[in-house]
Design an enzyme around this catalytic site. Structure first.
Site, PDB file in Angstrom:
ATOM      1  N   LYS A   9      12.908  95.780  56.482  1.00 17.91           N
ATOM      2  CA  LYS A   9      12.830  96.417  55.169  1.00 17.91           C
ATOM      3  C   LYS A   9      12.547  95.377  54.074  1.00 17.91           C
ATOM      4  O   LYS A   9      12.610  94.160  54.333  1.00 17.91           O
ATOM      5  CB  LYS A   9      14.148  97.158  54.899  1.00 17.91           C
ATOM      6  CG  LYS A   9      14.467  98.263  55.923  1.00 17.91           C
ATOM      7  CD  LYS A   9      15.765  98.982  55.541  1.00 17.91           C
ATOM      8  CE  LYS A   9      16.205  99.958  56.603  1.00 17.91           C
ATOM      9  NZ  LYS A   9      17.421 100.731  56.188  1.00 17.91           N
ATOM     10  N   TYR A  49      11.115 109.091  56.543  1.00 23.85           N
ATOM     11  CA  TYR A  49      12.513 109.453  56.263  1.00 23.85           C
ATOM     12  C   TYR A  49      12.713 110.960  56.119  1.00 23.85           C
ATOM     13  O   TYR A  49      13.727 111.401  55.560  1.00 23.85           O
ATOM     14  CB  TYR A  49      13.002 108.727  55.010  1.00 23.85           C
ATOM     15  CG  TYR A  49      13.392 107.277  55.253  1.00 23.85           C
ATOM     16  CD1 TYR A  49      14.231 106.915  56.320  1.00 23.85           C
ATOM     17  CD2 TYR A  49      12.955 106.265  54.409  1.00 23.85           C
ATOM     18  CE1 TYR A  49      14.598 105.599  56.539  1.00 23.85           C
ATOM     19  CE2 TYR A  49      13.329 104.935  54.621  1.00 23.85           C
ATOM     20  CZ  TYR A  49      14.154 104.616  55.692  1.00 23.85           C
ATOM     21  OH  TYR A  49      14.532 103.310  55.901  1.00 23.85           O
ATOM     22  N   ASN A 112      20.191  97.052  54.368  1.00 27.13           N
ATOM     23  CA  ASN A 112      20.703  96.609  55.666  1.00 27.13           C
ATOM     24  C   ASN A 112      19.595  96.073  56.585  1.00 27.13           C
ATOM     25  O   ASN A 112      19.724  96.089  57.801  1.00 27.13           O
ATOM     26  CB  ASN A 112      21.522  97.720  56.327  1.00 27.13           C
ATOM     27  CG  ASN A 112      20.718  98.995  56.522  1.00 27.13           C
ATOM     28  OD1 ASN A 112      19.516  99.022  56.239  1.00 27.13           O
ATOM     29  ND2 ASN A 112      21.357 100.032  57.020  1.00 27.13           N
ATOM     30  N   HIS A 115      15.235  98.823  60.180  1.00 31.13           N
ATOM     31  CA  HIS A 115      15.239 100.199  60.703  1.00 31.13           C
ATOM     32  C   HIS A 115      14.897 100.124  62.184  1.00 31.13           C
ATOM     33  O   HIS A 115      14.047  99.336  62.582  1.00 31.13           O
ATOM     34  CB  HIS A 115      14.178 101.059  59.997  1.00 31.13           C
ATOM     35  CG  HIS A 115      13.916 102.342  60.724  1.00 31.13           C
ATOM     36  ND1 HIS A 115      14.680 103.475  60.513  1.00 31.13           N
ATOM     37  CD2 HIS A 115      13.033 102.662  61.708  1.00 31.13           C
ATOM     38  CE1 HIS A 115      14.254 104.432  61.331  1.00 31.13           C
ATOM     39  NE2 HIS A 115      13.254 103.966  62.055  1.00 31.13           N
ATOM     40  N   GLU A 126       7.826 108.231  65.184  1.00 32.72           N
ATOM     41  CA  GLU A 126       7.791 107.166  64.179  1.00 32.72           C
ATOM     42  C   GLU A 126       6.670 106.162  64.457  1.00 32.72           C
ATOM     43  O   GLU A 126       5.995 105.701  63.536  1.00 32.72           O
ATOM     44  CB  GLU A 126       9.149 106.452  64.133  1.00 32.72           C
ATOM     45  CG  GLU A 126      10.256 107.350  63.585  1.00 32.72           C
ATOM     46  CD  GLU A 126      11.628 106.679  63.587  1.00 32.72           C
ATOM     47  OE1 GLU A 126      11.733 105.497  63.963  1.00 32.72           O
ATOM     48  OE2 GLU A 126      12.600 107.362  63.206  1.00 32.72           O
TER      49      GLU A 126
HETATM   50  P1  IDP Z   1      20.251 103.803  60.580  1.00 33.75           P
HETATM   51  O1  IDP Z   1      19.270 102.993  59.731  1.00 33.75           O
HETATM   52  O2  IDP Z   1      21.354 102.952  61.119  1.00 33.75           O
HETATM   53  O3  IDP Z   1      19.567 104.632  61.648  1.00 33.75           O
HETATM   54  P2  IDP Z   1      20.576 106.290  59.108  1.00 33.75           P
HETATM   55  O4  IDP Z   1      21.798 107.137  59.133  1.00 33.75           O
HETATM   56  O5  IDP Z   1      19.372 106.778  59.837  1.00 33.75           O
HETATM   57  O6  IDP Z   1      20.983 104.823  59.579  1.00 33.75           O
HETATM   58  O7  IDP Z   1      20.210 106.076  57.571  1.00 33.75           O
HETATM   59  C1  IDP Z   1      18.954 105.514  57.204  1.00 33.75           C
HETATM   60  C2  IDP Z   1      19.190 104.459  56.161  1.00 33.75           C
HETATM   61  O8  IDP Z   1      19.700 105.093  54.994  1.00 33.75           O
HETATM   62  C3  IDP Z   1      20.237 103.426  56.522  1.00 33.75           C
HETATM   63  O9  IDP Z   1      19.704 102.354  57.269  1.00 33.75           O
HETATM   64  C4  IDP Z   1      20.723 102.982  55.166  1.00 33.75           C
HETATM   65  O10 IDP Z   1      19.876 101.988  54.625  1.00 33.75           O
HETATM   66  C5  IDP Z   1      20.608 104.242  54.338  1.00 33.75           C
HETATM   67  N1  IDP Z   1      21.890 104.949  54.252  1.00 33.75           N
HETATM   68  C6  IDP Z   1      22.553 105.623  55.234  1.00 33.75           C
HETATM   69  N2  IDP Z   1      23.699 106.140  54.789  1.00 33.75           N
HETATM   70  C7  IDP Z   1      23.781 105.814  53.482  1.00 33.75           C
HETATM   71  C8  IDP Z   1      24.752 106.052  52.474  1.00 33.75           C
HETATM   72  O11 IDP Z   1      25.787 106.695  52.670  1.00 33.75           O
HETATM   73  N3  IDP Z   1      24.477 105.524  51.235  1.00 33.75           N
HETATM   74  C9  IDP Z   1      23.344 104.815  50.975  1.00 33.75           C
HETATM   75  N4  IDP Z   1      22.411 104.561  51.901  1.00 33.75           N
HETATM   76  C10 IDP Z   1      22.624 105.049  53.134  1.00 33.75           C
HETATM   77 MG    MG Z   2      18.213 106.190  61.423  1.00 35.23          MG
END
Ligand code: IDP
Ligand code: MG
Length: 148
Positions: A9, A49, A112, A115, A126
């Site tokens: 990212k 997304y 974080n 992805h 994807e």
């Molecule tokens: P993942 O990336 O571990 O698969 P997902 O649940 O698919 O996690 O969520 C996609 C992205 O959305 C996450 O990597 C994170 O950056 C963001 N995200 C997920 N949950 C939250 C939240 O509660 N607040 C803000 N951002 C979130």
């Molecule tokens: Mg995800």
């Protein structure tokens, strides 16, 4: 052999962690079959997304992922989806295990670093969002008898 989509990212690029992050996947033994450095369009971000549309953080997600360049890659290997998710660590950095990319290198859930597809089915969807079939390069690694 299973394939998965990984994105580094904008925070990974801005923090100059691309090499370190790619190295973790390579060291595990996952094979790079496609890679590009791009700035995602809003259209591509919304497709990528789509599963999160309607969630409170959806708008932030789309605006962050389009805020700067990213690295998109396809990794291949035995159980590539699961192996990649393990290397990434949990979504929330404070819950991500030390040793994982997010556990070692990130602090905020919204930033974080990586992805990774969460299922074989989603991986195929994807991958097709980012790469044409011709961009997925067929080749053997020199060490394929050990980790291929
Ligand atoms: P993942 O990336 O571990 O698969 P997902 O649940 O698919 O996690 O969520 C996609 C992205 O959305 C996450 O990597 C994170 O950056 C963001 N995200 C997920 N949950 C939250 C939240 O509660 N607040 C803000 N951002 C979130
Ligand atoms: Mg995800």
């Amino acid at each position: 052999m299973e394939r998965t989509l990984v994105l580094i990212k904008p925070d990974g690029v801005q923090r100059q962690l691309v090499g370190q992050i790619v190295a973790r996947f390579e060291q595990k033994g996952l094979k790079i079959v496609a890679m590009k450095f791009i700035k995602m369009s809003k259209d591509l971000a919304e497709r990528h997304y789509a599963i999160h549309k309607g969630k409170s953080f959806y708008d932030d997600l789309v605006s962050f992922i389009t805020s700067g360049p990213i690295v998109a890659m396809v990794l291949e290997g035995r159980l590539a989806v699961k192996q990649t998710r393990n290397l990434m660590g949990a979504t929330r950095p404070e819950e991500a295990a030390p040793g994982s990319i997010r556990g070692d290198l990130s602090v905020y859930t919204g930033q974080n670093l990586v992805h990774g597809s969460d299922s074989d089915e989603n991986a195929q969807i994807e991958i097709a969002n980012f790469f044409t079939p011709a961009e997925l390069v067929e080749y053997d690694l020199a060490n394929k008898d050990w980790i291929g």
